[in-house]
Design an enzyme around this catalytic site. Structure first.
Site, PDB file in Angstrom:
ATOM      1  N   HIS A  35      -2.638  -1.214  -3.330  1.00  0.00           N
ATOM      2  CA  HIS A  35      -3.794  -0.351  -3.091  1.00  0.00           C
ATOM      3  C   HIS A  35      -3.700   0.904  -3.963  1.00  0.00           C
ATOM      4  O   HIS A  35      -2.937   1.831  -3.667  1.00  0.00           O
ATOM      5  CB  HIS A  35      -3.869   0.055  -1.619  1.00  0.00           C
ATOM      6  CG  HIS A  35      -4.108  -1.094  -0.693  1.00  0.00           C
ATOM      7  ND1 HIS A  35      -3.908  -1.014   0.653  1.00  0.00           N
ATOM      8  CD2 HIS A  35      -4.543  -2.356  -0.925  1.00  0.00           C
ATOM      9  CE1 HIS A  35      -4.207  -2.171   1.223  1.00  0.00           C
ATOM     10  NE2 HIS A  35      -4.589  -3.007   0.279  1.00  0.00           N
ATOM     11  N   SER A  77       0.858  -1.183   0.000  1.00  0.00           N
ATOM     12  CA  SER A  77       0.000   0.000   0.000  1.00  0.00           C
ATOM     13  C   SER A  77       0.896   1.236   0.000  1.00  0.00           C
ATOM     14  O   SER A  77       1.794   1.342  -0.831  1.00  0.00           O
ATOM     15  CB  SER A  77      -0.947  -0.037   1.204  1.00  0.00           C
ATOM     16  OG  SER A  77      -1.897   1.017   1.136  1.00  0.00           O
ATOM     17  N   ASP A  95      -3.965  -4.956   6.302  1.00  0.00           N
ATOM     18  CA  ASP A  95      -4.317  -5.810   5.174  1.00  0.00           C
ATOM     19  C   ASP A  95      -3.156  -6.739   4.871  1.00  0.00           C
ATOM     20  O   ASP A  95      -2.007  -6.317   4.782  1.00  0.00           O
ATOM     21  CB  ASP A  95      -4.649  -4.956   3.948  1.00  0.00           C
ATOM     22  CG  ASP A  95      -5.219  -5.778   2.807  1.00  0.00           C
ATOM     23  OD1 ASP A  95      -5.808  -6.844   3.081  1.00  0.00           O
ATOM     24  OD2 ASP A  95      -5.097  -5.342   1.645  1.00  0.00           O
TER      25      ASP A  95
END
Length: 364
Positions: A209, A182, A305
């Site tokens: 992401h 991310s 995540d």
């Protein structure tokens, strides 16, 4: 080529103190507008404004800041080429690119994040700096300034890293690599993929992401940095050696075995992390399909995540490698996996590439 790893330890800006900002923009109008915007908010403290990258480097030699607001198109050295030096000179300050070149999905935005920018924002035309733009700018500054483990120039000593337990590492050829990332992940991906030798042939899956509009340009960037055929994944595509598949922005990338062959499955169910795409379904499905011959990699990113997927990988006997804290822009995602005792190795991205390459050589 961006530097392989940042060497500074990173700590978040304390929520009870203002976020110190440096504005780097050759436009006097833009500097004045940004100064007024941040001056109206108690969350921010303006450390300085400068018109060039050269002036910014001189300023950073004397002052610590939390965030650098950086334009791209400037006389002399442009913002993108100056970014690695600015990050190093600031000892790890976050960079928010604010530029007319940073439209959503623009190649400049992807390039900026590959070089280490925390986020990008398109600069509006003259007379359109207020309203929604001011709100979005403030939201982004607060989010990245108070991100866990993002270096904010906090002078207080950082808490010592607890002793982390690593799992035993597997041997033998790797059948599939699944990478999740991310914030800061584009920079880390660049380091990892550039260091991975062409002889490493396992298919690579990436969940980064990013909004859907970025994905095709992101795939092009990944292909350039890796030298491997790369495309945004579509349902039913086979996993092929030497190829990279990217999770689409509107769905989770996972793997299913069809007739004994691993193929792409795209889903959009809600997951615990709330991310779409999410790293968790990818890691979990790769663990189920490939077992102990799979490797999951969790790079820089906010939040947790990838933790649930890493649990599934560990249960299946797969290795999970995580980016180390010192080289991460944000150690949230890799840190959550490491602190749960699920990682088999904790290294800078280029050393993770070396580890994969060594597995391939030993198995030959």
């Amino acid at each position: 080529m961006p530097p392989r790893a940042l060497t500074s330890a990173r700590s978040a800006a304390a929520p009870d103190r203002p976020i110190r900002l440096l504005i780097v923009d050759d436009s006097a109008v833009a500097r004045a507008v940004f100064t007024r915007m941040v001056g109206e908010r108690p969350e921010f403290q303006l450390a300085g404004t400068v018109p060039s990258a050269r002036a910014a480097l001189s300023f950073l030699a004397r002052e610590r800041v939390d965030i650098i607001i950086l334009d791209i198109e400037m006389p002399g050295q442009d913002g993108l080429s100056a970014m690695p030096a600015l990050i190093a000179a600031s000892r790890g300050a976050r960079v928010l690119i604010v530029s007319s070149s940073a439209e959503q999905g623009a190649a400049a935005s992807i390039r900026a994040m590959t070089l280490g920018a925390a986020d990008t924002l398109a600069k509006p035309g003259a007379g359109a700096f207020g309203g929604r733009f001011a709100e979005v700018l403030a939201e982004k500054l607060v989010r990245i300034g108070h991100a866990p483990d993002a270096d904010a120039g906090d002078s207080r000593p950082q808490e010592p890293m607890p002793q982390l337990r690593l799992r035993a590492m597997n041997e033998g050829r790797v059948s599939c690599v699944a990478i999740g990332a991310s914030t800061g992940g584009l920079h880390a991906l660049s380091d990892l993929l550039r260091a991975l030798p062409p002889a490493f042939g396992a298919p690579i899956l990436i969940t980064q992401h990013l909004p859907p509009s970025f994905m095709s340009i992101f795939a092009t960037q990944v292909q350039e940095m890796s030298g491997r055929p790369t495309s945004v994944a579509r349902a039913g595509m086979p996993l092929a050696r030497g190829r990279i598949l990217i999770a689409p922005g509107e769905g989770h990338l996972s793997v299913e075995m069809t007739g004994g062959m691993p193929r792409v499955r795209i889903t959009a169910e809600r997951v615990e992390s709330g991310c779409l795409p999410s790293v968790d379904p990818m890691l979990a499905s790769v663990a189920e399909a490939f077992g102990a011959t799979a490797v999951g990699i969790v790079l820089s990113g906010m939040g947790r995540d990838g933790l649930r997927g890493a649990e599934r990988m560990a249960h299946a006997g797969s290795d999970v490698f995580v980016q180390d804290r010192a080289s991460s822009v944000v150690w949230g995602m890799p840190g959550s996996v490491a602190q749960a005792g699920l990682a088999s190795a904790m290294l800078p991205p280029f050393q993770i590439a070396d580890l994969l390459a060594r597995r391939e050589r030993l198995a030959a």
